[in-house]
Design a protein around this motif. Structure first.
Motif: not given
Length: 186
Positions: A172-186
């Motif tokens: 879950l930590t890896n999923k949440f971090i990936a979602l954060q990074e995905k949101g920051e790159h938009k």
């Protein structure tokens, strides 16, 4: 877009709602009756769920407000906190609930066992029923089932912390971090 900037507006909104609640006089007997009801009817799965909900509301905010670390560390800390709370609450509630239901299935008084059940099934359904229990005292039987289910689930959680909680938290930590990074790159 997933970002952690949503925490501050939520906190401010909660404060605003709280400040708008009118003062009320609560009858002492109603409070005592409600507390007594909760004490009698809410079992350890309910308590674990309440602890999890409280933690998910408070702890990420505390991690996010930690100004002693850089922003990336705070983001990872918040993601890890969310993951730990979700994993711990989910497994804690599920195990407690499952063990209480299992004890209930194996602690039936003789009067509740179907007459047409096979002898092995009858013995199994009665295997964890206390010998000194009054079959008419339903509250005592319910308390026994809740206590025994909770104790057994706590023993099981010694193992599930390593077998389920830790891997689920990491996932879950890896999923949440990936979602954060995905949101920051938009």
């Amino acid at each position: 877009m997933v970002s952690l900037n949503f925490i501050s507006p939520i906190t401010n909104s909660c404060k605003a709602v709280y400040n708008r609640i009118p003062s009320a006089v609560i009858a002492k007997n109603k409070v005592i009756d409600r507390v007594a009801y909760i004490g009698q009817k809410w079992t350890s799965p309910h308590q674990r769920a309440i602890m999890g909900l409280t933690a998910i509301v408070m702890q990420p905010v505390i991690d996010w407000k930690n100004k002693n670390v850089d922003e990336k560390t705070r983001k990872v800390s918040v993601a890890r906190t969310f993951a730990k709370i979700i994993a711990g609450t989910a497994t804690g509630v599920a195990l407690r609930y499952g063990f209480i239901k299992g004890i209930k299935a194996l602690s039936r008084p003789a009067s509740e066992i179907p007459k047409d059940a096979k002898p092995f099934v009858k013995k199994l359904m009665h295997s964890l029923t206390p010998n000194n229990l009054n079959p008419n005292d339903k509250d005592a039987l319910e308390q026994y089932r809740n206590a025994m289910g909770t104790i057994l689930s706590l023993v099981a959680m010694v193992f599930t912390n390593f077998l389920i909680d830790a891997p689920l938290t990491k996932f879950l930590t890896n999923k949440f971090i990936a979602l954060q990074e995905k949101g920051e790159h938009k």
